[in-house]
Design a protein around this motif. Structure first.
Motif, PDB file in Angstrom:
ATOM      1  N   LEU A  51      -3.426   3.504  -6.604  1.00  0.00           N
ATOM      2  CA  LEU A  51      -4.575   4.238  -6.085  1.00  0.00           C
ATOM      3  C   LEU A  51      -4.246   4.890  -4.758  1.00  0.00           C
ATOM      4  CD1 LEU A  51      -7.552   5.050  -6.167  1.00  0.00           C
ATOM      5  CD2 LEU A  51      -8.120   2.825  -5.167  1.00  0.00           C
ATOM      6  N   PHE A  52      -3.558   4.167  -3.879  1.00  0.00           N
ATOM      7  CA  PHE A  52      -3.180   4.716  -2.582  1.00  0.00           C
ATOM      8  C   PHE A  52      -2.235   5.899  -2.754  1.00  0.00           C
ATOM      9  CE2 PHE A  52      -0.591   4.555   1.386  1.00  0.00           C
ATOM     10  CZ  PHE A  52      -1.622   4.844   2.270  1.00  0.00           C
ATOM     11  N   ALA A  53      -1.296   5.778  -3.693  1.00  0.00           N
ATOM     12  CA  ALA A  53      -0.358   6.868  -3.943  1.00  0.00           C
ATOM     13  C   ALA A  53      -1.073   8.110  -4.459  1.00  0.00           C
ATOM     14  CB  ALA A  53       0.708   6.417  -4.941  1.00  0.00           C
ATOM     15  N   ALA A  54      -2.146   7.924  -5.204  1.00  0.00           N
ATOM     16  CA  ALA A  54      -2.912   9.074  -5.696  1.00  0.00           C
ATOM     17  C   ALA A  54      -3.851   9.616  -4.624  1.00  0.00           C
ATOM     18  CB  ALA A  54      -3.715   8.677  -6.927  1.00  0.00           C
ATOM     19  N   LEU A  55      -4.340   8.723  -3.758  1.00  0.00           N
ATOM     20  CA  LEU A  55      -5.341   9.107  -2.774  1.00  0.00           C
ATOM     21  C   LEU A  55      -4.774  10.030  -1.703  1.00  0.00           C
ATOM     22  CD1 LEU A  55      -8.233   8.739  -1.759  1.00  0.00           C
ATOM     23  CD2 LEU A  55      -7.506   6.664  -0.585  1.00  0.00           C
ATOM     24  N   LEU A  56      -3.586   9.720  -1.190  1.00  0.00           N
ATOM     25  CA  LEU A  56      -3.038  10.511  -0.086  1.00  0.00           C
ATOM     26  C   LEU A  56      -2.819  11.983  -0.454  1.00  0.00           C
ATOM     27  CD1 LEU A  56      -0.551   8.121   1.761  1.00  0.00           C
ATOM     28  CD2 LEU A  56      -2.873   8.776   2.375  1.00  0.00           C
ATOM     29  N   VAL A  60      -4.836  15.346   1.105  1.00  0.00           N
ATOM     30  CA  VAL A  60      -4.163  16.551   1.597  1.00  0.00           C
ATOM     31  C   VAL A  60      -4.644  17.768   0.819  1.00  0.00           C
ATOM     32  CG1 VAL A  60      -1.940  17.700   1.865  1.00  0.00           C
ATOM     33  CG2 VAL A  60      -2.149  15.261   2.385  1.00  0.00           C
ATOM     34  N   GLY A  61      -4.849  17.589  -0.498  1.00  0.00           N
ATOM     35  CA  GLY A  61      -5.337  18.689  -1.312  1.00  0.00           C
ATOM     36  C   GLY A  61      -6.712  19.165  -0.887  1.00  0.00           C
ATOM     37  N   VAL A  62      -7.588  18.230  -0.514  1.00  0.00           N
ATOM     38  CA  VAL A  62      -8.917  18.615  -0.032  1.00  0.00           C
ATOM     39  C   VAL A  62      -8.805  19.433   1.243  1.00  0.00           C
ATOM     40  CG1 VAL A  62     -11.110  17.753   0.854  1.00  0.00           C
ATOM     41  CG2 VAL A  62     -10.062  16.643  -1.119  1.00  0.00           C
ATOM     42  N   VAL A  63      -7.943  18.998   2.175  1.00  0.00           N
ATOM     43  CA  VAL A  63      -7.766  19.726   3.432  1.00  0.00           C
ATOM     44  C   VAL A  63      -7.205  21.113   3.163  1.00  0.00           C
ATOM     45  CG1 VAL A  63      -6.555  19.761   5.636  1.00  0.00           C
ATOM     46  CG2 VAL A  63      -7.475  17.606   4.767  1.00  0.00           C
ATOM     47  N   VAL A  64      -6.184  21.202   2.326  1.00  0.00           N
ATOM     48  CA  VAL A  64      -5.585  22.500   2.010  1.00  0.00           C
ATOM     49  C   VAL A  64      -6.610  23.411   1.348  1.00  0.00           C
ATOM     50  CG1 VAL A  64      -3.836  23.658   0.603  1.00  0.00           C
ATOM     51  CG2 VAL A  64      -3.245  21.582   1.865  1.00  0.00           C
ATOM     52  N   GLY A 123     -13.725  10.300   6.955  1.00  0.00           N
ATOM     53  CA  GLY A 123     -13.983   8.903   6.665  1.00  0.00           C
ATOM     54  C   GLY A 123     -12.754   8.182   6.139  1.00  0.00           C
ATOM     55  N   SER A 124     -12.029   8.824   5.239  1.00  0.00           N
ATOM     56  CA  SER A 124     -10.835   8.205   4.661  1.00  0.00           C
ATOM     57  C   SER A 124      -9.737   8.033   5.695  1.00  0.00           C
ATOM     58  CB  SER A 124     -10.335   9.044   3.483  1.00  0.00           C
ATOM     59  OG  SER A 124     -11.306   9.140   2.468  1.00  0.00           O
ATOM     60  N   VAL A 125      -9.490   9.080   6.483  1.00  0.00           N
ATOM     61  CA  VAL A 125      -8.430   9.018   7.488  1.00  0.00           C
ATOM     62  C   VAL A 125      -8.777   8.011   8.577  1.00  0.00           C
ATOM     63  CG1 VAL A 125      -7.219  10.348   9.266  1.00  0.00           C
ATOM     64  CG2 VAL A 125      -7.621  11.357   7.020  1.00  0.00           C
ATOM     65  N   THR A 126     -10.056   7.944   8.956  1.00  0.00           N
ATOM     66  CA  THR A 126     -10.474   6.981   9.974  1.00  0.00           C
ATOM     67  C   THR A 126     -10.234   5.548   9.514  1.00  0.00           C
ATOM     68  OG1 THR A 126     -12.165   8.501  10.803  1.00  0.00           O
ATOM     69  CG2 THR A 126     -12.415   6.179  11.368  1.00  0.00           C
ATOM     70  N   MET A 127     -10.568   5.254   8.268  1.00  0.00           N
ATOM     71  CA  MET A 127     -10.359   3.904   7.758  1.00  0.00           C
ATOM     72  C   MET A 127      -8.867   3.580   7.669  1.00  0.00           C
ATOM     73  SD  MET A 127     -11.971   1.210   7.018  1.00  0.00           S
ATOM     74  CE  MET A 127     -13.659   1.728   6.745  1.00  0.00           C
ATOM     75  N   PHE A 128      -8.071   4.562   7.310  1.00  0.00           N
ATOM     76  CA  PHE A 128      -6.620   4.363   7.259  1.00  0.00           C
ATOM     77  C   PHE A 128      -6.076   4.073   8.656  1.00  0.00           C
ATOM     78  CE2 PHE A 128      -2.320   6.314   7.525  1.00  0.00           C
ATOM     79  CZ  PHE A 128      -1.654   5.457   6.658  1.00  0.00           C
ATOM     80  N   ALA A 129      -6.506   4.877   9.646  1.00  0.00           N
ATOM     81  CA  ALA A 129      -6.033   4.679  11.013  1.00  0.00           C
ATOM     82  C   ALA A 129      -6.497   3.343  11.581  1.00  0.00           C
ATOM     83  CB  ALA A 129      -6.526   5.827  11.895  1.00  0.00           C
ATOM     84  N   SER A 130      -7.726   2.943  11.286  1.00  0.00           N
ATOM     85  CA  SER A 130      -8.224   1.675  11.809  1.00  0.00           C
ATOM     86  C   SER A 130      -7.499   0.495  11.176  1.00  0.00           C
ATOM     87  CB  SER A 130      -9.728   1.556  11.573  1.00  0.00           C
ATOM     88  OG  SER A 130     -10.024   1.428  10.195  1.00  0.00           O
ATOM     89  N   PRO A 139      -4.256  -4.615  -0.065  1.00  0.00           N
ATOM     90  CA  PRO A 139      -4.673  -3.957  -1.305  1.00  0.00           C
ATOM     91  C   PRO A 139      -6.090  -3.406  -1.258  1.00  0.00           C
ATOM     92  CG  PRO A 139      -4.573  -6.347  -1.589  1.00  0.00           C
ATOM     93  CD  PRO A 139      -3.926  -6.043  -0.275  1.00  0.00           C
ATOM     94  N   TRP A 140      -6.891  -3.887  -0.310  1.00  0.00           N
ATOM     95  CA  TRP A 140      -8.260  -3.388  -0.174  1.00  0.00           C
ATOM     96  C   TRP A 140      -8.331  -2.047   0.547  1.00  0.00           C
ATOM     97  CZ3 TRP A 140      -6.221  -7.837   1.962  1.00  0.00           C
ATOM     98  CH2 TRP A 140      -5.840  -7.745   3.298  1.00  0.00           C
ATOM     99  N   MET A 141      -7.274  -1.646   1.252  1.00  0.00           N
ATOM    100  CA  MET A 141      -7.351  -0.471   2.122  1.00  0.00           C
ATOM    101  C   MET A 141      -7.688   0.818   1.374  1.00  0.00           C
ATOM    102  SD  MET A 141      -4.558   0.998   4.850  1.00  0.00           S
ATOM    103  CE  MET A 141      -3.462   1.612   3.553  1.00  0.00           C
ATOM    104  N   PRO A 142      -7.033   1.175   0.255  1.00  0.00           N
ATOM    105  CA  PRO A 142      -7.423   2.414  -0.410  1.00  0.00           C
ATOM    106  C   PRO A 142      -8.866   2.403  -0.895  1.00  0.00           C
ATOM    107  CG  PRO A 142      -5.892   1.155  -1.765  1.00  0.00           C
ATOM    108  CD  PRO A 142      -5.897   0.520  -0.413  1.00  0.00           C
ATOM    109  N   PHE A 143      -9.391   1.224  -1.236  1.00  0.00           N
ATOM    110  CA  PHE A 143     -10.790   1.133  -1.654  1.00  0.00           C
ATOM    111  C   PHE A 143     -11.715   1.356  -0.454  1.00  0.00           C
ATOM    112  CE2 PHE A 143      -8.330  -1.207  -4.769  1.00  0.00           C
ATOM    113  CZ  PHE A 143      -8.881  -0.790  -5.966  1.00  0.00           C
ATOM    114  N   GLN A 144     -11.326   0.839   0.700  1.00  0.00           N
ATOM    115  CA  GLN A 144     -12.104   1.102   1.911  1.00  0.00           C
ATOM    116  C   GLN A 144     -12.065   2.580   2.283  1.00  0.00           C
ATOM    117  OE1 GLN A 144     -10.194  -1.665   4.640  1.00  0.00           O
ATOM    118  NE2 GLN A 144     -11.948  -3.054   4.540  1.00  0.00           N
TER     119      GLN A 144
END
Length: 285
Positions: A51-56, A60-64, A123-130, A139-144
């Motif tokens: 999930l994390f590999a698909a999420l990143l 980036v695609g959303v930003v682009v 929201g996603s980047v903030t949770m990743f940085a935190s 394993p919970w991080m991509p879900f957060q």
């Protein structure tokens, strides 16, 4: 020179398609254990890396897509970084204390001002940085990341972004923050409930059981384990929104206006000098 009023970052068709895709993947990632058979095994700890590999790349695609659709520039990306850093710094202030997490308040207001696409990425980047800041990588991080992205995106989808201001807007954001704080906790419970062993039979997840029976157990699980935590998060979000929300909204809108997101700047061509000179015929007349 002329420009538009400050408004949330517009979502074009490519950004919408990217958000729909990433949200669909998230729904499947959270919900597949409910539909899995009894002998399938619970593999949330194993599917998290996928999930994390698909999420990143999708983030980036959303930003682009937003850059292509709305013409965002380096200033928008810089604001994303600043807000994500502030949100990541706010999270440790309340984590572990009755659910008092002030970062949710910042995500609500940022999503409101900057729009659903920007809010989801923030929201996603903030949770990743935190998670990196607090050592909460697991394993919970991509879900957060998905849950917080949806939380901030929802604020950007609220009605009246160009018209509603003042007390009415703050009340709407406070109500949304209260409800969405519980929704965030419920969605994250869905992840944890399916992998935590040793619960009482009345609230345990039973793989392969009919969906309605498991949903009843899930509601009992949420009530027994996280209701107080979610209530603390919701109340703090409401209090901060109603007390200092107006100040932060003004600051965010001022920063957005100065960054000129989506501004279509036009310049009027100066009149040529020849148009002001009298012609030979005029002088002769």
């Amino acid at each position: 020179m002329s420009g538009n009023r400050t408004r949330p970052v517009r979502l074009g068709p490519r950004a919408i398609a990217a958000l729909v895709l990433i949200s669909a993947i998230g729904v499947v990632a959270f919900g597949w254990p409910l539909l899995a058979g009894a002998d399938s095994g619970l593999a949330h700890s194993q599917d998290a890396p996928w999930l994390f590999a698909a999420l990143l790349p999708l983030l980036v695609g959303v930003v682009v897509a937003m850059i292509a659709d709305s013409g965002l520039d380096a200033k928008a990306v810089a604001m994303l970084g600043v807000l994500a850093a502030v949100g990541a710094a706010l999270r440790p202030l309340g984590a572990g204390t009755a659910g008092l997490e002030p970062m949710f308040f910042l995500m609500v207001l940022s999503g409101r001002v900057l729009g659903p696409g920007f809010g989801f990425v923030l929201g996603s980047v903030t949770m990743f940085a935190s998670a990196l800041l607090t050592g909460g990588v697991g394993p919970w991080m991509p879900f957060q990341m998905l849950s917080m992205g949806w939380f901030a995106m929802g604020a950007g989808l609220l009605p009246g972004p160009d018209r509603l201001r003042g007390r009415a807007e703050l009340l709407m954001l406070a109500v949304y923050g209260f409800v969405a704080a519980f929704a965030y906790g419920t969605v994250m419970n869905l992840y944890g409930w399916t992998i935590v062993p040793g619960l009482g039979s009345g609230i345990s997840f039973h793989p392969g059981d009919p969906l309605p029976q498991n949903l009843v157990r899930f509601l009992a699980y949420c009530t027994a384990t996280s209701l107080g935590w979610d209530l603390g998060r919701a109340v703090l979000t409401v209090v901060l929104t109603l007390t200092i929300g107006a100040t932060l909204l003004k600051a965010l809108r001022r920063a957005t206006r100065r960054a000129a997101f989506e501004a279509r700047v036009t310049f009027d061509a100066p009149a040529s000098e020849d148009s002001h000179r009298p012609s030979v015929l005029d002088e002769a007349g």
